[in-house]
Design a protein around this motif. Structure first.
Motif, PDB file in Angstrom:
ATOM      1  N   VAL A 125      13.120   1.572  -2.271  1.00 40.08           N
ATOM      2  CA  VAL A 125      12.856   0.131  -2.354  1.00 40.08           C
ATOM      3  C   VAL A 125      14.056  -0.660  -1.824  1.00 40.08           C
ATOM      4  CG1 VAL A 125      12.479  -1.794  -3.940  1.00 40.08           C
ATOM      5  CG2 VAL A 125      11.220   0.351  -4.255  1.00 40.08           C
ATOM      6  N   GLY A 126      15.257  -0.241  -2.193  1.00 31.99           N
ATOM      7  CA  GLY A 126      16.449  -0.919  -1.704  1.00 31.99           C
ATOM      8  C   GLY A 126      16.562  -0.862  -0.194  1.00 31.99           C
ATOM      9  N   SER A 127      16.198   0.275   0.390  1.00 36.53           N
ATOM     10  CA  SER A 127      16.236   0.413   1.848  1.00 36.53           C
ATOM     11  C   SER A 127      15.223  -0.516   2.510  1.00 36.53           C
ATOM     12  CB  SER A 127      15.949   1.866   2.248  1.00 36.53           C
ATOM     13  OG  SER A 127      16.925   2.741   1.711  1.00 36.53           O
ATOM     14  N   ILE A 128      14.056  -0.637   1.917  1.00 35.13           N
ATOM     15  CA  ILE A 128      13.027  -1.527   2.470  1.00 35.13           C
ATOM     16  C   ILE A 128      13.481  -2.986   2.394  1.00 35.13           C
ATOM     17  CG2 ILE A 128      10.675  -2.378   2.156  1.00 35.13           C
ATOM     18  CD1 ILE A 128       9.923   0.422   1.171  1.00 35.13           C
ATOM     19  N   VAL A 129      14.022  -3.371   1.246  1.00 33.85           N
ATOM     20  CA  VAL A 129      14.510  -4.752   1.086  1.00 33.85           C
ATOM     21  C   VAL A 129      15.634  -5.034   2.077  1.00 33.85           C
ATOM     22  CG1 VAL A 129      15.671  -6.351  -0.483  1.00 33.85           C
ATOM     23  CG2 VAL A 129      13.809  -4.905  -1.327  1.00 33.85           C
ATOM     24  N   GLY A 130      16.555  -4.078   2.226  1.00 34.00           N
ATOM     25  CA  GLY A 130      17.641  -4.246   3.192  1.00 34.00           C
ATOM     26  C   GLY A 130      17.125  -4.392   4.609  1.00 34.00           C
ATOM     27  N   THR A 131      16.099  -3.630   4.959  1.00 34.62           N
ATOM     28  CA  THR A 131      15.496  -3.730   6.292  1.00 34.62           C
ATOM     29  C   THR A 131      14.925  -5.119   6.524  1.00 34.62           C
ATOM     30  OG1 THR A 131      14.941  -1.365   6.309  1.00 34.62           O
ATOM     31  CG2 THR A 131      13.734  -2.791   7.820  1.00 34.62           C
ATOM     32  N   LEU A 132      14.196  -5.626   5.551  1.00 35.62           N
ATOM     33  CA  LEU A 132      13.586  -6.946   5.683  1.00 35.62           C
ATOM     34  C   LEU A 132      14.652  -8.034   5.841  1.00 35.62           C
ATOM     35  CD1 LEU A 132      10.726  -6.666   3.014  1.00 35.62           C
ATOM     36  CD2 LEU A 132      10.548  -6.438   5.504  1.00 35.62           C
ATOM     37  N   ILE A 133      15.743  -7.915   5.114  1.00 32.67           N
ATOM     38  CA  ILE A 133      16.820  -8.906   5.228  1.00 32.67           C
ATOM     39  C   ILE A 133      17.457  -8.854   6.610  1.00 32.67           C
ATOM     40  CG2 ILE A 133      19.086  -9.587   4.354  1.00 32.67           C
ATOM     41  CD1 ILE A 133      18.218  -8.617   1.607  1.00 32.67           C
ATOM     42  N   LEU A 134      17.702  -7.635   7.121  1.00 38.70           N
ATOM     43  CA  LEU A 134      18.334  -7.495   8.428  1.00 38.70           C
ATOM     44  C   LEU A 134      17.416  -7.934   9.566  1.00 38.70           C
ATOM     45  CD1 LEU A 134      20.191  -4.070   7.989  1.00 38.70           C
ATOM     46  CD2 LEU A 134      21.212  -6.350   8.135  1.00 38.70           C
TER      47      LEU A 134
END
Length: 456
Positions: free
Chosen positions: A30-39
């Protein structure tokens, strides 16, 4: 009835995912997905990089959350200063641990946490007693921030005084490299990592020291803060981690220096002092640091093989480092020693190691071997790379190290996805991942007759 059945199935799935062990891989995904969306948001990428960038953002996010440091793009030019801040924050959160961070927030906001949160934090930190969770988590927060701040000050002075940077730029570089070093993430604000600072003791040694300390693991640092003068009272875990770390550091430094000393593409042109500093770095970084002040594509095959072994071993348990961990490696060494001697028990000091611990160590090591082999085969099948390059890259991803022979950015999308999966599994841990995939444990209520097959 159909709606009720679907609701029941979703309820069962959520209950299964909420298990303290299973929640670890879920939070990192989930953290990786959220980080992707932010980037992917506007303002994160520099001019000239305005395309979709989905794969680049996903790879960077996974690498940051898993504190690996592998990158398919140049962090200093592809991402804007705001994007670089996001990468730094993702690394800090990933190093601290999503579950640990949630525990801290629960303590700060509510003054207490529930049993489920304690169990999740216990699984993440590899603790034995639930009562250890809160005191250790508080020490983690203080230790991490204090250490990073101290190293950032030292690096800031070095960047300003030795490389002519303004105080603002020097402070940013000092903070960035301090966070990356302590969290054992190899992201750098230069396309060639630390090659431009090769042999500079004022920068390389503080960064290497931060990597070395960060790879010890928080339980070890907590115990050392109380008993650093009484090694005879250290726990077996602390003994294996501390002495094992120094043994690997010494062996890695010595071998790196001896092998590369006359290599004209690496240490050859350097002065004596620069060679010694770079050798120390070469003994530290492969165990999960990820920074490099030489191009590993120019290193000898002997150095890349030794570095691959070091990446596979990794650092201490419950640390920001990856790999199978030092305790696992040396514990298996004690197993071999006991078998050679004919001892019925595996003993370390005045303590006997239980059979369940030995099985866990063997399981971790064998699953890790399987993952690295499968990852290497996948890279060979999906990309035009040599066996040496594929093995090095796969081990670096699994060990969350971040070292590369310069092929990461040129790999096709499928090969990059393979590395992302290896990074996630390597960060969460092989046993935690296997436990998360298991539906339920089946305790055996009886023992079958023993039989001994022929071994060897």
């Amino acid at each position: 009835m159909a709606f009720s059945s679907r609701r029941s199935r979703w309820s069962n799935v959520l209950t299964a995912l909420a298990h303290p062990v299973r929640i670890l891989p879920v939070t990192f995904v989930v953290g990786s997905i959220v980080g992707t969306l932010i980037l992917l948001l506007p303002g994160m990428r520099s001019e000239g990089h305005r395309g979709s960038g989905l794969l680049e953002a996903s790879f960077t996010s996974v690498s940051a959350v898993t504190v690996t440091g592998l990158s398919t793009v140049d962090v200093s030019s592809y991402w804007t200063p705001l994007g670089q801040v996001v990468v730094l924050v993702l690394v800090q959160i990933g190093g601290f641990g999503f579950v640990t961070l949630a525990t801290i927030l629960g303590v700060v906001v509510g003054g207490r946490i529930g049993l489920r949160s304690r169990l999740a934090a216990q699984a993440d930190l590899h603790l034995v007693n639930l009562g250890e969770v809160i005191p250790l988590v508080r020490r983690i927060l203080f230790t991490m921030l204090a250490f990073e701040a101290a190293v950032a000050v030292v690096l800031t002075v070095g960047f300003e005084s030795r490389h002519g940077e303004g105080w603002g730029e020097a402070a940013w570089h000092g903070l960035f490299y301090s966070v990356m070093a302590f969290n054992n993430a190899g992201f750098a604000l230069a396309p060639d990592s630390l090659v431009g600072y090769a042999g500079d003791a004022a920068l390389i040694l503080p960064i290497s020291f931060a990597v070395f300390v960060g790879a010890m693991g928080f339980p070890v640092l907590a115990e050392l803060s109380k008993r650093w003068r009484r090694p005879e009272r250290w726990s077996i875990h602390t003994r294996l981690t501390v002495w094992g770390s120094f043994i690997l550091l010494g062996a890695g430094t010595l071998l790196f220096g001896l092998i590369e000393w006359t290599n004209p593409a690496t240490l050859g042109p350097m002065s004596l002092g620069e060679k010694l500093v770079t050798s120390v770095e070469g003994g530290v970084m492969p165990r999960s640091g990820g920074f490099n002040s030489i191009d590993y594509a120019d290193a000898t095959s002997e150095t890349t093989l030794i570095s691959t072994i070091m990446m596979f071993i990794g650092g201490g348990s419950a640390s920001t480092a990856g790999g199978i961990k030092i305790t696992t490696f040396f514990l298996l060494g004690y197993v071999i020693l006991a078998e050679v001697r004919g001892d019925p028990d595996v003993t370390i000091g005045a303590r006997r190691i239980g059979a369940s611990t030995l099985r866990q160590a063997l399981t971790v090591a064998l699953i890790a071997v399987m993952l690295v082999v499968v990852g290497t085969l996948a890279l060979l099948a999906l990309a035009e790379v040599s066996l040496e390059e594929a093995l090095f890259e796969a081990t670096s991803a699994f060990g969350t190290t971040g070292l590369s022979m310069g092929i990461t950015g040129s790999l096709p999308g499928g090969a990059q996805v393979v590395l992302m999966v290896l990074m996630l599994i390597g960060r969460v841990g092989t046993v935690a991942t296997a436990s998360a995939l298991a539906l339920r444990a089946r305790p055996r209520r009886f023992h079958l007759p023993e039989e001994r097959p022929i071994i060897g």
